[in-house]
Design an enzyme around this catalytic site. Structure first.
Site, PDB file in Angstrom:
ATOM      1  N   CYS A 136       0.846  -1.187   0.000  1.00  0.00           N
ATOM      2  CA  CYS A 136       0.000   0.000   0.000  1.00  0.00           C
ATOM      3  C   CYS A 136       0.885   1.241   0.000  1.00  0.00           C
ATOM      4  O   CYS A 136       1.922   1.283   0.641  1.00  0.00           O
ATOM      5  CB  CYS A 136      -0.944   0.093   1.196  1.00  0.00           C
ATOM      6  SG  CYS A 136      -2.107  -1.253   1.289  1.00  0.00           S
ATOM      7  N   ARG A 179       3.973  -0.342  -4.843  1.00  0.00           N
ATOM      8  CA  ARG A 179       3.728  -0.867  -3.498  1.00  0.00           C
ATOM      9  C   ARG A 179       2.406  -1.623  -3.407  1.00  0.00           C
ATOM     10  O   ARG A 179       2.114  -2.279  -2.404  1.00  0.00           O
ATOM     11  CB  ARG A 179       3.711   0.274  -2.485  1.00  0.00           C
ATOM     12  CG  ARG A 179       4.987   1.070  -2.439  1.00  0.00           C
ATOM     13  CD  ARG A 179       4.878   2.179  -1.416  1.00  0.00           C
ATOM     14  NE  ARG A 179       4.747   1.632  -0.076  1.00  0.00           N
ATOM     15  CZ  ARG A 179       5.766   1.333   0.712  1.00  0.00           C
ATOM     16  NH1 ARG A 179       6.985   1.560   0.305  1.00  0.00           N
ATOM     17  NH2 ARG A 179       5.568   0.828   1.899  1.00  0.00           N
ATOM     18  N   TRP A 193      -2.929  -2.559  -1.706  1.00  0.00           N
ATOM     19  CA  TRP A 193      -2.634  -3.979  -1.847  1.00  0.00           C
ATOM     20  C   TRP A 193      -3.548  -4.656  -0.824  1.00  0.00           C
ATOM     21  O   TRP A 193      -3.369  -4.513   0.372  1.00  0.00           O
ATOM     22  CB  TRP A 193      -1.156  -4.261  -1.535  1.00  0.00           C
ATOM     23  CG  TRP A 193      -0.752  -5.678  -1.799  1.00  0.00           C
ATOM     24  CD1 TRP A 193      -0.348  -6.210  -2.985  1.00  0.00           C
ATOM     25  CD2 TRP A 193      -0.703  -6.744  -0.846  1.00  0.00           C
ATOM     26  NE1 TRP A 193      -0.057  -7.546  -2.829  1.00  0.00           N
ATOM     27  CE2 TRP A 193      -0.267  -7.904  -1.535  1.00  0.00           C
ATOM     28  CE3 TRP A 193      -0.978  -6.842   0.516  1.00  0.00           C
ATOM     29  CZ2 TRP A 193      -0.099  -9.136  -0.901  1.00  0.00           C
ATOM     30  CZ3 TRP A 193      -0.819  -8.077   1.147  1.00  0.00           C
ATOM     31  CH2 TRP A 193      -0.382  -9.202   0.438  1.00  0.00           C
ATOM     32  N   ASN A 205      -1.981   2.088   5.839  1.00  0.00           N
ATOM     33  CA  ASN A 205      -1.141   0.977   5.389  1.00  0.00           C
ATOM     34  C   ASN A 205      -0.806   0.168   6.631  1.00  0.00           C
ATOM     35  O   ASN A 205      -0.302   0.719   7.607  1.00  0.00           O
ATOM     36  CB  ASN A 205       0.129   1.552   4.734  1.00  0.00           C
ATOM     37  CG  ASN A 205       1.167   0.489   4.435  1.00  0.00           C
ATOM     38  OD1 ASN A 205       0.845  -0.693   4.337  1.00  0.00           O
ATOM     39  ND2 ASN A 205       2.406   0.913   4.287  1.00  0.00           N
ATOM     40  N   GLY A 206      -1.107  -1.128   6.633  1.00  0.00           N
ATOM     41  CA  GLY A 206      -0.836  -1.953   7.805  1.00  0.00           C
ATOM     42  C   GLY A 206      -2.034  -2.847   8.094  1.00  0.00           C
ATOM     43  O   GLY A 206      -2.914  -3.002   7.244  1.00  0.00           O
ATOM     44  N   GLU A 219      16.956 -18.395  -7.079  1.00  0.00           N
ATOM     45  CA  GLU A 219      16.621 -17.036  -7.516  1.00  0.00           C
ATOM     46  C   GLU A 219      16.081 -17.040  -8.949  1.00  0.00           C
ATOM     47  O   GLU A 219      15.116 -16.339  -9.259  1.00  0.00           O
ATOM     48  CB  GLU A 219      17.868 -16.142  -7.382  1.00  0.00           C
ATOM     49  CG  GLU A 219      17.727 -14.742  -7.927  1.00  0.00           C
ATOM     50  CD  GLU A 219      16.665 -13.886  -7.231  1.00  0.00           C
ATOM     51  OE1 GLU A 219      16.097 -14.313  -6.219  1.00  0.00           O
ATOM     52  OE2 GLU A 219      16.388 -12.786  -7.751  1.00  0.00           O
ATOM     53  N   LYS A 242      12.419 -15.623  -9.882  1.00  0.00           N
ATOM     54  CA  LYS A 242      12.219 -14.548 -10.872  1.00  0.00           C
ATOM     55  C   LYS A 242      11.193 -14.974 -11.915  1.00  0.00           C
ATOM     56  O   LYS A 242      10.299 -14.230 -12.262  1.00  0.00           O
ATOM     57  CB  LYS A 242      13.519 -14.224 -11.596  1.00  0.00           C
ATOM     58  CG  LYS A 242      14.496 -13.241 -11.144  1.00  0.00           C
ATOM     59  CD  LYS A 242      14.172 -11.901 -10.658  1.00  0.00           C
ATOM     60  CE  LYS A 242      13.429 -11.846  -9.364  1.00  0.00           C
ATOM     61  NZ  LYS A 242      14.159 -11.382  -8.224  1.00  0.00           N
ATOM     62  N   GLU A 288       7.617 -15.155 -10.394  1.00  0.00           N
ATOM     63  CA  GLU A 288       7.074 -13.835 -10.047  1.00  0.00           C
ATOM     64  C   GLU A 288       6.504 -13.089 -11.232  1.00  0.00           C
ATOM     65  O   GLU A 288       5.435 -12.506 -11.145  1.00  0.00           O
ATOM     66  CB  GLU A 288       8.198 -12.929  -9.514  1.00  0.00           C
ATOM     67  CG  GLU A 288       8.605 -13.137  -8.121  1.00  0.00           C
ATOM     68  CD  GLU A 288       9.519 -12.005  -7.680  1.00  0.00           C
ATOM     69  OE1 GLU A 288       9.075 -11.202  -6.858  1.00  0.00           O
ATOM     70  OE2 GLU A 288      10.665 -11.915  -8.151  1.00  0.00           O
ATOM     71  N   HIS A 324      16.417 -37.279  -6.238  1.00  0.00           N
ATOM     72  CA  HIS A 324      15.692 -37.730  -5.048  1.00  0.00           C
ATOM     73  C   HIS A 324      14.223 -37.310  -5.092  1.00  0.00           C
ATOM     74  O   HIS A 324      13.568 -37.278  -4.051  1.00  0.00           O
ATOM     75  CB  HIS A 324      16.374 -37.185  -3.790  1.00  0.00           C
ATOM     76  CG  HIS A 324      17.778 -37.658  -3.636  1.00  0.00           C
ATOM     77  ND1 HIS A 324      18.098 -38.949  -3.249  1.00  0.00           N
ATOM     78  CD2 HIS A 324      18.958 -37.039  -3.888  1.00  0.00           C
ATOM     79  CE1 HIS A 324      19.410 -39.084  -3.234  1.00  0.00           C
ATOM     80  NE2 HIS A 324      19.964 -37.935  -3.624  1.00  0.00           N
ATOM     81  N   LYS A 339       6.022  -4.429  -3.964  1.00  0.00           N
ATOM     82  CA  LYS A 339       7.469  -4.319  -3.828  1.00  0.00           C
ATOM     83  C   LYS A 339       7.945  -4.497  -2.396  1.00  0.00           C
ATOM     84  O   LYS A 339       8.905  -5.186  -2.129  1.00  0.00           O
ATOM     85  CB  LYS A 339       7.895  -2.944  -4.358  1.00  0.00           C
ATOM     86  CG  LYS A 339       9.384  -2.671  -4.287  1.00  0.00           C
ATOM     87  CD  LYS A 339      10.114  -3.441  -5.345  1.00  0.00           C
ATOM     88  CE  LYS A 339      11.608  -3.238  -5.297  1.00  0.00           C
ATOM     89  NZ  LYS A 339      12.300  -4.339  -5.995  1.00  0.00           N
TER      90      LYS A 339
HETATM   91  O1  M6R Z   1      12.872  -5.351   0.531  1.00  0.00           O
HETATM   92  P1  M6R Z   1      13.282  -6.745   0.862  1.00  0.00           P
HETATM   93  O2  M6R Z   1      14.603  -7.120   0.240  1.00  0.00           O
HETATM   94  O3  M6R Z   1      13.280  -7.018   2.330  1.00  0.00           O
HETATM   95  O4  M6R Z   1      12.197  -7.665   0.200  1.00  0.00           O
HETATM   96  C1  M6R Z   1      12.204  -9.046   0.388  1.00  0.00           C
HETATM   97  C2  M6R Z   1      11.292  -9.737  -0.592  1.00  0.00           C
HETATM   98  O5  M6R Z   1       9.972  -9.322  -0.409  1.00  0.00           O
HETATM   99  C3  M6R Z   1      11.702  -9.466  -2.036  1.00  0.00           C
HETATM  100  O6  M6R Z   1      13.013  -9.862  -2.272  1.00  0.00           O
HETATM  101  C4  M6R Z   1      10.776 -10.220  -3.020  1.00  0.00           C
HETATM  102  O7  M6R Z   1      10.971 -11.587  -2.915  1.00  0.00           O
HETATM  103  C5  M6R Z   1      11.017  -9.699  -4.425  1.00  0.00           C
HETATM  104  N1  M6R Z   1       9.769  -9.560  -5.093  1.00  0.00           N
HETATM  105  C6  M6R Z   1      11.897 -10.580  -5.231  1.00  0.00           C
HETATM  106  O8  M6R Z   1      12.003 -10.230  -6.559  1.00  0.00           O
END
Ligand code: M6R
Length: 617
Positions: free
Chosen positions: A2, A27, A74, A100-101, A490, A494, A497, A513, A612
């Site tokens: 948010c 956000r 969000w 926000n929260g 990773e 990616k 996501e 396994h 984000k």
């Molecule tokens: O701001 P942060 O690095 O603490 O965020 C952690 C995760 O939320 C962040 O890395 C998330 O997994 C990303 N969307 C990855 O691309």
């Protein structure tokens, strides 16, 4: 999670709020709304979907004013509907609020307020707080107070909140006052000349002023056009520290790139240079970190490191484990922050806790940091979020200086974290057994990274062509060994996501396994093998996949010898020292997932359901 923008000043608030919301859209982008405080009172506009929809709706509305609040959502409590969209106006019409929260005790609040005659038109937790402020506001009137009635009402309402909040609030009887408060969710005050902007992060402020006050938990701020004051929950005045934002607006623009993600992938050489700037000793044999707040002698007492974080940053922690154990010979443990914060982990008294976070605002990482501090551990943060909550609360740390990362999928922040953990391995290694010569060699390797990444980026069009071939598959495996295992994780994250393709990362040898059952013509595998003594073993793992008709994309370094015809596609990265290989191997994975997502028509910078900065649990 948010985004909030509030403004009081002399400018037309509508455009200013919309411009801020566009910058904060990363956000959360389920819906958005605003309130313009015009001479006729609150003008509320809300729309489901992207901020562009709100912009369109707002252009048809003639309300004008110089005070207002806005929000991009969000969704947590309640679906994506217009009534659940913020701002929430109290049922008596007195208070408008964006939040926000999460208000954890909103159910009991709601019951209480219903008895007191307030009604609800949304399913959100936030509306309960807006009504609670209105309740206290009405009560203050009965008690005969006046000038600070609005402020007192907000303070009293907040004293009943269990949970987290960053809020901006206006009251219909106070056209010259905007109030903000935070606990657990970020809120920053931009200090201009006769104008103040309240926002969830700096990107909504930077076009107006670079002077900011980072509010701390349990602080409230009241702004008028003539000034502002910050007070604690106990109503004690606080001397605000005015900081300067250290980046400029161009850093957060897309420029010639189609997406922020692609721009940020290509910014990696510069981000890596920034992470190293001024951080090597004059004799070129070790790293220097100014902000650790620990002497070499104190660091020698440490016999265990605990790294904790979430998402992509957690993958950086796993790489830290490989590099620090190898080069500094200090045992490293890695934990998900969301697990660590509630787990009663027995930690040795000489453990040093590192949190890694791009934003510096991730609520689980913050929770883990606080839990570690509560138990008396020294905590250090590796973060890109200058002035973020985690940067301020940790006992020391290392700033990444990667510049603003807007794309929801983390790219340059990740490789900059990888570089910093390699530098940390060097620094800690030199405090222990690493020789001058080995240190100097490692410094040389680290310094070469930006150019090696530039060279890797030249593969862009080759990777784009591979992506076009594979964009139609529904499942992928990402496989690597040792430090390439977290890189495989990773790569899978990616792809998931931004392209919504199911992908799993695994240690290559672990495949047999279980995951090997998935291998078939329809499930391609991406192997990451950069040489060294296990390269031949990874080739055997590839043979196992090929024997089952699986397609293979292999990312390998230049001098690795790959038998002709073994794999379907290759991406070659430059030869380099092991300490920097995780960085080089990451770049093709970022490009591969980016181009696959583009090929599938996905919204790369704003992937579905994500935000984000995850500031709720
Ligand atoms: O701001 P942060 O690095 O603490 O965020 C952690 C995760 O939320 C962040 O890395 C998330 O997994 C990303 N969307 C990855 O691309």
């Amino acid at each position: 999670m948010c985004g909030i923008v509030g403004y009081i000043g002399k400018k037309d608030v509508r455009n200013l709020l919309l411009e801020g919301l566009k910058r904060l859209e990363y956000r959360g982008y389920d819906s958005s709304g605003l309130v313009v405080f015009s001479p006729t009172g609150f003008n509320v506009i809300k729309r489901i979907g992207r901020v562009a929809k709100l912009v369109e709706a707002t252009s048809k509305n003639s309300a004008k004013g110089t005070l207002g609040i806005s929000h991009t959502r969000w969704a947590t409590h309640g679906g994506v509907t217009e009534s659940n969209t913020h701002p929430h106006v109290s049922s008596d019409g007195k208070i408008a609020m964006v939040h926000n929260g999460v208000i954890e005790n909103y159910v009991e609040m709601k019951k209480f307020l219903e008895i007191k005659g307030f009604s609800f038109s949304s399913e959100t937790d936030s509306e309960a707080l807006s009504n609670l402020i209105a309740y206290h506001y009405a009560k203050e009137k009965e008690d005969g107070e006046d000038t600070s009635r609005f402020f007192t009402a907000v303070r009293k309402a907040l004293s009943h909140v269990e949970g987290t909040y960053g809020i901006a609030v206006t009251c219909v009887d106070y056209p010259d006052e905007l109030i903000g408060a935070r606990k657990g969710s970020p809120l920053i005050l931009g200090v201009g000349k006769g104008e103040y902007i309240l926002a969830s992060d700096e990107s909504a402020i930077i076009t107006h002023t670079s002077n900011v006050v980072y509010l701390d938990d349990n602080e409230m701020v009241s702004m008028s056009r003539d000034g502002f004051r910050v007070v604690s929950a106990a109503d004690e005045g606080i001397d605000p520290v005015i900081n300067t934002i250290d980046w400029n607006i161009e850093d957060s623009e897309k420029g010639k790139f189609e997406h922020y993600m692609l721009k940020e992938i290509f910014e990696q050489p510069a981000a890596l240079e920034n992470a190293m700037r001024g951080r090597f000793s004059d004799d070129g044999s070790t790293a220097i970190f100014g902000g650790l707040n620990l002497t070499p002698r104190e660091l020698r007492q440490i016999d265990r490191l605990l790294f904790t974080s979430c998402g992509t940053a957690w993958h950086s922690c796993l790489v830290a484990e490989y590099l620090i154990e190898r080069y500094a010979r200090i045992p490293v443990e890695v934990e998900y922050a969301s697990e660590l914060r509630y787990r009663n982990a027995p930690l040795d008294k000489n453990t040093l806790v590192f949190v890694v976070t791009q934003s510096g605002e991730t609520i689980d990482t913050l929770g883990a940091l606080r839990e570690a501090q509560r138990r008396g551990y020294r905590t250090l943060a590796i973060t890109n979020g200058v002035g973020s909550t985690i940067a301020r609360e940790a006992d020391g740390g290392i700033y990444q200086h990667a510049g603003p990362e807007v794309g929801v999928a983390s790219t340059k922040a990740f490789t900059s974290q990888l570089l910093i953990v390699a530098m940390l391995a060097l620094y800690l290694g030199r405090l222990r057994d690493m020789s001058y010569t080995d240190g100097a060699e490692m410094v040389k390797a680290l310094r070469s990274v930006p150019n090696l990444v530039r060279e890797t980026l030249k593969q862009d069009q080759h990777i784009k062509a591979i992506a076009a071939k594979y964009a139609g598959y529904a499942d992928f495996l990402f496989l690597g060994r040792q430090a390439m295992f977290p890189i495989a994780l990773e790569g899978a994250l990616k792809l998931k996501e931004i392209s919504y393709i199911h992908a799993e990362g695994y240690p290559a040898a672990e495949m047999k396994h279980g995951p090997i059952a998935l291998i078939c013509e329809e499930c391609p595998s991406v192997f990451i093998a950069t040489g060294g003594e296990i390269f031949q073993k990874v080739l055997s793992n590839i043979q196992e996949v090929k024997a089952r008709k699986g397609k293979v994309i292999l990312i390998h370094s230049k001098s690795c010898e790959v038998p002709d015809g073994l794999v379907d596609d290759t991406i070659i990265i430059p030869d380099a020292a092991d300490s920097v290989m995780p960085i080089l191997a990451t770049v093709p994975l970022q490009l591969l997932s980016y181009y696959i997502a583009v090929e599938r028509g996905c919204d790369v910078d704003k992937p579905r359901n994500l935000a984000k900065s995850v500031t709720v649990e």
